[in-house]
Write a protein that holds these residues in place. Sequence first.
Motif, PDB file in Angstrom:
ATOM      1  N   ARG A  69       0.847  -1.192   0.000  1.00 12.79           N
ATOM      2  CA  ARG A  69       0.000   0.000   0.000  1.00 12.79           C
ATOM      3  C   ARG A  69       0.883   1.244   0.000  1.00 12.79           C
ATOM      4  N   THR A  70       0.536   2.219  -0.859  1.00 14.81           N
ATOM      5  CA  THR A  70       1.319   3.439  -0.965  1.00 14.81           C
ATOM      6  C   THR A  70       0.496   4.628  -0.499  1.00 14.81           C
ATOM      7  N   VAL A  71       1.094   5.471   0.342  1.00 15.85           N
ATOM      8  CA  VAL A  71       0.430   6.687   0.803  1.00 15.85           C
ATOM      9  C   VAL A  71       1.393   7.866   0.671  1.00 15.85           C
ATOM     10  N   ILE A  72       0.824   9.052   0.477  1.00 19.46           N
ATOM     11  CA  ILE A  72       1.596  10.293   0.517  1.00 19.46           C
ATOM     12  C   ILE A  72       1.423  10.897   1.904  1.00 19.46           C
ATOM     13  N   HIS A  73       2.541  11.203   2.551  1.00 17.43           N
ATOM     14  CA  HIS A  73       2.520  11.880   3.849  1.00 17.43           C
ATOM     15  C   HIS A  73       2.582  13.384   3.614  1.00 17.43           C
ATOM     16  N   GLY A  74       1.542  14.097   3.992  1.00 21.36           N
ATOM     17  CA  GLY A  74       1.521  15.545   3.851  1.00 21.36           C
ATOM     18  C   GLY A  74       2.275  16.218   4.983  1.00 21.36           C
ATOM     19  N   THR A  75       2.576  17.496   4.818  1.00 19.05           N
ATOM     20  CA  THR A  75       3.334  18.221   5.832  1.00 19.05           C
ATOM     21  C   THR A  75       2.547  18.431   7.116  1.00 19.05           C
ATOM     22  N   GLY A  76       1.213  18.335   7.055  1.00 21.07           N
ATOM     23  CA  GLY A  76       0.398  18.491   8.255  1.00 21.07           C
ATOM     24  C   GLY A  76       0.072  17.187   8.942  1.00 21.07           C
ATOM     25  N   GLY A  77       0.751  16.095   8.541  1.00 21.64           N
ATOM     26  CA  GLY A  77       0.508  14.805   9.162  1.00 21.64           C
ATOM     27  C   GLY A  77      -0.576  13.989   8.483  1.00 21.64           C
ATOM     28  N   THR A  78      -1.134  14.486   7.375  1.00 27.12           N
ATOM     29  CA  THR A  78      -2.176  13.751   6.656  1.00 27.12           C
ATOM     30  C   THR A  78      -1.560  12.626   5.828  1.00 27.12           C
ATOM     31  N   THR A  79      -2.380  11.639   5.495  1.00 30.52           N
ATOM     32  CA  THR A  79      -1.955  10.576   4.585  1.00 30.52           C
ATOM     33  C   THR A  79      -2.990  10.433   3.475  1.00 30.52           C
ATOM     34  N   THR A  80      -2.520  10.320   2.253  1.00 32.11           N
ATOM     35  CA  THR A  80      -3.375  10.197   1.082  1.00 32.11           C
ATOM     36  C   THR A  80      -3.037   8.915   0.342  1.00 32.11           C
ATOM     37  N   PRO A  81      -4.002   8.000   0.190  1.00 32.58           N
ATOM     38  CA  PRO A  81      -3.714   6.765  -0.544  1.00 32.58           C
ATOM     39  C   PRO A  81      -3.570   7.033  -2.041  1.00 32.58           C
ATOM     40  N   VAL A  82      -2.557   6.410  -2.648  1.00 28.86           N
ATOM     41  CA  VAL A  82      -2.317   6.566  -4.085  1.00 28.86           C
ATOM     42  C   VAL A  82      -1.956   5.207  -4.674  1.00 28.86           C
ATOM     43  N   ALA A  83      -1.888   5.152  -5.998  1.00 27.66           N
ATOM     44  CA  ALA A  83      -1.540   3.907  -6.683  1.00 27.66           C
ATOM     45  C   ALA A  83      -0.097   3.529  -6.395  1.00 27.66           C
ATOM     46  N   ASN A  84       0.159   2.223  -6.346  1.00 29.32           N
ATOM     47  CA  ASN A  84       1.521   1.754  -6.096  1.00 29.32           C
ATOM     48  C   ASN A  84       2.486   2.135  -7.207  1.00 29.32           C
ATOM     49  N   ALA A  85       1.945   2.433  -8.385  1.00 24.47           N
ATOM     50  CA  ALA A  85       2.791   2.801  -9.522  1.00 24.47           C
ATOM     51  C   ALA A  85       3.192   4.275  -9.482  1.00 24.47           C
ATOM     52  N   LEU A  86       3.009   4.946  -8.351  1.00 24.67           N
ATOM     53  CA  LEU A  86       3.349   6.363  -8.215  1.00 24.67           C
ATOM     54  C   LEU A  86       4.820   6.602  -8.569  1.00 24.67           C
TER      55      LEU A  86
END
Length: 352
Positions: A63-80
């Motif tokens: 599973r791939t997520v983007i960690h934002g600067t405010g502590g948020t996480t956004t799920p994205v495709a593994n092919a990112l």
Amino acid sequence: MTIVRAAVLAATTLALSASLATTTQASPASPATPAPKRVVLDVSDLAQGAPPAIAWSERRSGRTVIHGTGGTTTPVANALDQFAPMGSGYVVQTIGRRATTRWIAADGTPGAGEWRTGYGLAVSPQGQVVAFAGRAGRVWTIDQEGDRVLRFNRLPVTGTAHAAAVTGENCKEGEGDPGFGCSIAVNGPRRAFYTSSHGIVDTVPHLRQVDTGRGRWLGGLTSVSDFGSCSAMLRSWRVTWRTCDNQLSDISTDNRHVLGTPAYADGFGPTALAVLATSDGSVVRSFSSARDGSSATYFDEVWEDADHVLVVTYQDGEWAVVRLGVDGSMEYAVAPRRGSMDTFSPFRLQTR
């Protein structure tokens, strides 16, 4: 008795003070030892520092997520492959048979549009515009609201184009503040062009390929051969300096420094990174491999702020995100994780 002893002590103290003062005046203080200009890129045992101050992605357990600067996480495709913050979400580019670019919301919900593009995103200095390009010279931007995609006049490119740099923070002519338009530098298969919100299309002078840009500064390749490459840094379209020692990468947030990667790329990844003065190309600091080869290679070099660079490193079977200081310091921004050099890195850093 007490008065006599006090007088003797006072006289002795005055004599010693005078002697020390004479000695001190004759021997100036030694200067502090300067930090070494060359630092070995050994990341095997560093202190743990603060997490990245820019967005970064992590792949774990499929599973791939983007960690934002405010502590948020956004799920994205593994092919990112590449991504950049935009509005309330991100512009993301995934890889496969061809690169695909789209905007997603902070919760991972995809926007309405999706584009088959060339590899690479270009981001304006303040992050208000993200550009990308595709086949037959097509160029698009997504603005700071993440709600509108603008098309630009096509470039004279027969193959697939790749966005390289953006100048200006608003591509909607006459709208908002600032409302002065923008231009996008784009690499074609054989040379670099630019297209602007004013409708102008032209070649980028002096450069065969644009590698980096920020404000009035633009850097890239002037020649490539089997033995290496040469690059130049432009300011307001004029050549400021040239080098055949490095290719040029990210420019710092205050425009004072630019990263230099090896002029000849070979092997698993680069093992030397130079911090150059943007004004004249002089070497301010260099991070290089150990002579016995027991050091790290790196990827995704991005300025975190005016004084620090983040890199994704691989050394001794471990991936990590490492913070490099212009002062020569090194620390972990994301702790090492076991992994193979035969697989994709579990970490990615945002494009700036």
